[in-house]
Design an enzyme around this catalytic site. Structure first.
Site, PDB file in Angstrom:
ATOM      1  N   ASP A  68      36.732  30.791  47.278  1.00  0.00           N
ATOM      2  CA  ASP A  68      35.279  30.793  47.298  1.00  0.00           C
ATOM      3  C   ASP A  68      34.526  31.270  48.389  1.00  0.00           C
ATOM      4  O   ASP A  68      34.856  30.720  49.527  1.00  0.00           O
ATOM      5  CB  ASP A  68      34.943  29.358  46.947  1.00  0.00           C
ATOM      6  CG  ASP A  68      33.210  28.994  47.052  1.00  0.00           C
ATOM      7  OD1 ASP A  68      32.379  29.919  47.324  1.00  0.00           O
ATOM      8  OD2 ASP A  68      32.937  28.023  46.417  1.00  0.00           O
ATOM      9  N   ASN A  97      33.932  42.153  46.625  1.00  0.00           N
ATOM     10  CA  ASN A  97      33.315  42.411  45.560  1.00  0.00           C
ATOM     11  C   ASN A  97      32.499  41.164  44.981  1.00  0.00           C
ATOM     12  O   ASN A  97      31.437  41.597  44.239  1.00  0.00           O
ATOM     13  CB  ASN A  97      34.508  42.755  44.610  1.00  0.00           C
ATOM     14  CG  ASN A  97      33.778  42.675  43.096  1.00  0.00           C
ATOM     15  OD1 ASN A  97      33.414  43.732  42.924  1.00  0.00           O
ATOM     16  ND2 ASN A  97      33.987  41.712  42.408  1.00  0.00           N
ATOM     17  N   TYR A 127      18.302  39.611  45.968  1.00  0.00           N
ATOM     18  CA  TYR A 127      19.180  40.356  45.805  1.00  0.00           C
ATOM     19  C   TYR A 127      19.086  41.588  46.399  1.00  0.00           C
ATOM     20  O   TYR A 127      20.094  42.195  47.451  1.00  0.00           O
ATOM     21  CB  TYR A 127      19.604  40.747  44.228  1.00  0.00           C
ATOM     22  CG  TYR A 127      20.800  41.466  43.931  1.00  0.00           C
ATOM     23  CD1 TYR A 127      22.204  40.870  44.008  1.00  0.00           C
ATOM     24  CD2 TYR A 127      20.639  42.903  43.487  1.00  0.00           C
ATOM     25  CE1 TYR A 127      23.251  41.519  43.800  1.00  0.00           C
ATOM     26  CE2 TYR A 127      21.756  43.582  43.234  1.00  0.00           C
ATOM     27  CZ  TYR A 127      23.215  43.054  43.280  1.00  0.00           C
ATOM     28  OH  TYR A 127      24.063  43.532  42.962  1.00  0.00           O
ATOM     29  N   LYS A 139      21.707  42.996  49.952  1.00  0.00           N
ATOM     30  CA  LYS A 139      22.651  44.266  49.823  1.00  0.00           C
ATOM     31  C   LYS A 139      22.271  45.397  50.973  1.00  0.00           C
ATOM     32  O   LYS A 139      23.094  45.855  51.527  1.00  0.00           O
ATOM     33  CB  LYS A 139      22.448  45.186  48.508  1.00  0.00           C
ATOM     34  CG  LYS A 139      23.129  44.113  47.244  1.00  0.00           C
ATOM     35  CD  LYS A 139      24.789  43.780  47.629  1.00  0.00           C
ATOM     36  CE  LYS A 139      25.043  43.449  46.365  1.00  0.00           C
ATOM     37  NZ  LYS A 139      26.531  42.921  46.150  1.00  0.00           N
ATOM     38  N   THR A 163      27.651  44.111  32.836  1.00  0.00           N
ATOM     39  CA  THR A 163      28.522  43.034  33.261  1.00  0.00           C
ATOM     40  C   THR A 163      27.638  41.602  33.004  1.00  0.00           C
ATOM     41  O   THR A 163      26.538  41.562  32.826  1.00  0.00           O
ATOM     42  CB  THR A 163      29.131  42.921  34.663  1.00  0.00           C
ATOM     43  OG1 THR A 163      27.853  42.998  35.485  1.00  0.00           O
ATOM     44  CG2 THR A 163      29.886  44.195  35.153  1.00  0.00           C
TER      45      THR A 163
HETATM   46  P1  NAP Z   1      29.963  39.603  37.480  1.00  0.00           P
HETATM   47  O1  NAP Z   1      30.902  40.041  36.389  1.00  0.00           O
HETATM   48  O2  NAP Z   1      29.069  38.575  37.446  1.00  0.00           O
HETATM   49  O3  NAP Z   1      31.099  39.235  38.646  1.00  0.00           O
HETATM   50  C1  NAP Z   1      31.001  38.561  39.697  1.00  0.00           C
HETATM   51  C2  NAP Z   1      32.085  37.824  40.374  1.00  0.00           C
HETATM   52  O4  NAP Z   1      31.744  37.375  41.647  1.00  0.00           O
HETATM   53  C3  NAP Z   1      32.789  36.733  39.491  1.00  0.00           C
HETATM   54  O5  NAP Z   1      34.195  37.159  39.463  1.00  0.00           O
HETATM   55  C4  NAP Z   1      32.161  35.673  40.050  1.00  0.00           C
HETATM   56  O6  NAP Z   1      33.091  34.640  39.975  1.00  0.00           O
HETATM   57  C5  NAP Z   1      32.293  35.959  41.789  1.00  0.00           C
HETATM   58  N1  NAP Z   1      31.745  35.033  42.295  1.00  0.00           N
HETATM   59  C6  NAP Z   1      30.402  34.663  42.520  1.00  0.00           C
HETATM   60  N2  NAP Z   1      30.131  33.854  43.527  1.00  0.00           N
HETATM   61  C7  NAP Z   1      31.434  33.622  44.184  1.00  0.00           C
HETATM   62  C8  NAP Z   1      31.861  32.786  45.125  1.00  0.00           C
HETATM   63  N3  NAP Z   1      30.960  31.957  45.781  1.00  0.00           N
HETATM   64  N4  NAP Z   1      33.022  32.843  45.589  1.00  0.00           N
HETATM   65  C9  NAP Z   1      33.918  33.600  44.805  1.00  0.00           C
HETATM   66  N5  NAP Z   1      33.595  34.640  43.746  1.00  0.00           N
HETATM   67  C10 NAP Z   1      32.492  34.349  43.501  1.00  0.00           C
HETATM   68  O7  NAP Z   1      29.405  40.829  38.362  1.00  0.00           O
HETATM   69  P2  NAP Z   1      29.606  42.321  38.653  1.00  0.00           P
HETATM   70  O8  NAP Z   1      28.659  43.064  38.084  1.00  0.00           O
HETATM   71  O9  NAP Z   1      31.075  42.665  38.271  1.00  0.00           O
HETATM   72  O10 NAP Z   1      29.443  42.321  40.079  1.00  0.00           O
HETATM   73  C11 NAP Z   1      30.407  42.726  41.124  1.00  0.00           C
HETATM   74  C12 NAP Z   1      29.859  43.175  42.460  1.00  0.00           C
HETATM   75  O11 NAP Z   1      29.173  44.382  42.120  1.00  0.00           O
HETATM   76  C13 NAP Z   1      28.704  42.263  42.962  1.00  0.00           C
HETATM   77  O12 NAP Z   1      28.867  42.495  44.469  1.00  0.00           O
HETATM   78  C14 NAP Z   1      27.471  43.031  42.647  1.00  0.00           C
HETATM   79  O13 NAP Z   1      26.285  42.707  43.458  1.00  0.00           O
HETATM   80  C15 NAP Z   1      27.721  44.502  42.541  1.00  0.00           C
HETATM   81  N6  NAP Z   1      26.956  45.234  41.690  1.00  0.00           N
HETATM   82  C16 NAP Z   1      27.054  45.149  40.326  1.00  0.00           C
HETATM   83  C17 NAP Z   1      26.268  45.991  39.683  1.00  0.00           C
HETATM   84  C18 NAP Z   1      25.984  46.172  38.338  1.00  0.00           C
HETATM   85  O14 NAP Z   1      25.351  46.881  37.845  1.00  0.00           O
HETATM   86  N7  NAP Z   1      27.006  45.181  37.568  1.00  0.00           N
HETATM   87  C19 NAP Z   1      25.245  46.988  40.357  1.00  0.00           C
HETATM   88  C20 NAP Z   1      25.424  46.996  41.822  1.00  0.00           C
HETATM   89  C21 NAP Z   1      26.212  46.160  42.261  1.00  0.00           C
HETATM   90  P3  NAP Z   1      33.005  33.540  38.680  1.00  0.00           P
HETATM   91  O15 NAP Z   1      33.407  33.985  37.427  1.00  0.00           O
HETATM   92  O16 NAP Z   1      33.492  32.050  39.360  1.00  0.00           O
HETATM   93  O17 NAP Z   1      31.291  33.166  38.554  1.00  0.00           O
END
Ligand code: NAP
Length: 251
Positions: free
Chosen positions: A59, A86, A164, A168, A199
């Site tokens: 975590d 990530n 958010y 970043k 996602t």
């Molecule tokens: P996601 O599917 O919601 O996955 C987020 C991950 O972070 C999940 O595994 C979640 O675990 C984990 N997480 C959240 N809080 C945590 C904590 N306290 N400790 C450990 N793990 C934690 O989102 P995603 O889109 O794949 O995002 C991944 C990264 O990409 C993020 O940094 C996000 O800001 C970035 N990003 C995403 C997008 C997009 O369009 N999707 C665009 C730009 C940047 P749980 O399953 O336990 O909640």
């Protein structure tokens, strides 16, 4: 000698795809997940696909958990070659405007997206220094780019939310500062912009796949010795470029 990677938030979304793509390249991937069941399910799926994958409870908001994860990886390998920070969350107050932003929301987002990255990186740094040429990838976003969100002609101009995007932006600065500290070592530190991916983070509204988003992290995680450090790297559509091409983006 196999390459060792830790990906935080690797149980789903872009983190899982990053682990899968690195696993396909023969990297041993440690799936950092705060929930054991979700983390172990991801490891099973990765192993079923032929990857060498291990679960580690992590975590990112809990410094003790980061230290324990570092101790596990240290015990198994004595070093870490790739760290992908990530894990990330999105939260906003109801009107998504600066004037309606609460400190509680801001704090919740910063705990994961900013403080968590510093806690995990510092816990892993001794292991990263022991690797031949470690790579640190901080998963950021184009919405953290001040240049992009303040361009009235750019696609991000309508964005008004504080928690958010500003988390970043802070992460971008964190990236730049670690890159400076480590500039005389073989370690490279970069920020990745995955682009808008479908996602759980955004209710699957993104127009890219999680795998497409993960490719930027994989690229930065496997940079050659003459690759960049201290850059925000990602898809160029935010600066009017080819949606499929990627390169260095403005901070
Ligand atoms: P996601 O599917 O919601 O996955 C987020 C991950 O972070 C999940 O595994 C979640 O675990 C984990 N997480 C959240 N809080 C945590 C904590 N306290 N400790 C450990 N793990 C934690 O989102 P995603 O889109 O794949 O995002 C991944 C990264 O990409 C993020 O940094 C996000 O800001 C970035 N990003 C995403 C997008 C997009 O369009 N999707 C665009 C730009 C940047 P749980 O399953 O336990 O909640």
């Amino acid at each position: 000698m196999t390459t060792i990677a830790l990906i935080t938030g690797a149980n789903k979304g872009i983190g899982y795809e990053t682990a899968r793509l690195l696993g396909e390249r023969g990297v041993t991937v440690w799936v950092g997940a705060r929930d054991e069941e979700r983390g172990r399910a991801a490891v099973r799926a990765l192993r079923a696909g032929g990857a060498r994958a291990e679960f580690v409870r992590l975590d990112v908001t809990d410094e003790a958990s980061a230290r324990q994860a570092a101790a596990r990886i240290d015990g198994a390998h004595g070093r870490l070659d790739i760290l992908v920070n990530n894990a990330g969350i999105v939260r906003a107050d109801p009107d998504w405007l600066p004037g309606g932003t609460t400190v509680a929301t801001l704090r919740e987002v910063y705990e994961v997206n900013v403080f968590g990255v510093v806690a995990v990186t510092n816990a892993m740094l001794p292991l990263l220094r022991r690797a031949e040429a470690a790579r640190i990838v901080n998963v950021s976003s184009e919405v953290g780019s001040i240049a992009s969100v303040t361009d009235p002609d750019g696609p991000l101009w309508p964005l008004t939310s504080v928690p958010y995007p500003s988390s970043k932006t802070a992460l971008n600065m964190v990236t730049a500062m670690y890159a400076k500290e480590l500039r005389d070592t073989p370690i490279k530190v970069n920020a990745a912009n995955p682009g808008y991916c479908a996602t759980d983070l955004n209710g699957h509204r993104g127009h890219r796949t999680a795998e497409q988003g993960a490719r930027v992290s994989v690229h930065l995680a496997t940079l050659p010795a003459d690759g960049p450090t201290g850059a925000l790297w990602g898809h160029l559509w935010t600066v009017g470029g080819d949606p499929e091409a990627y390169g260095v983006l403005p901070w």
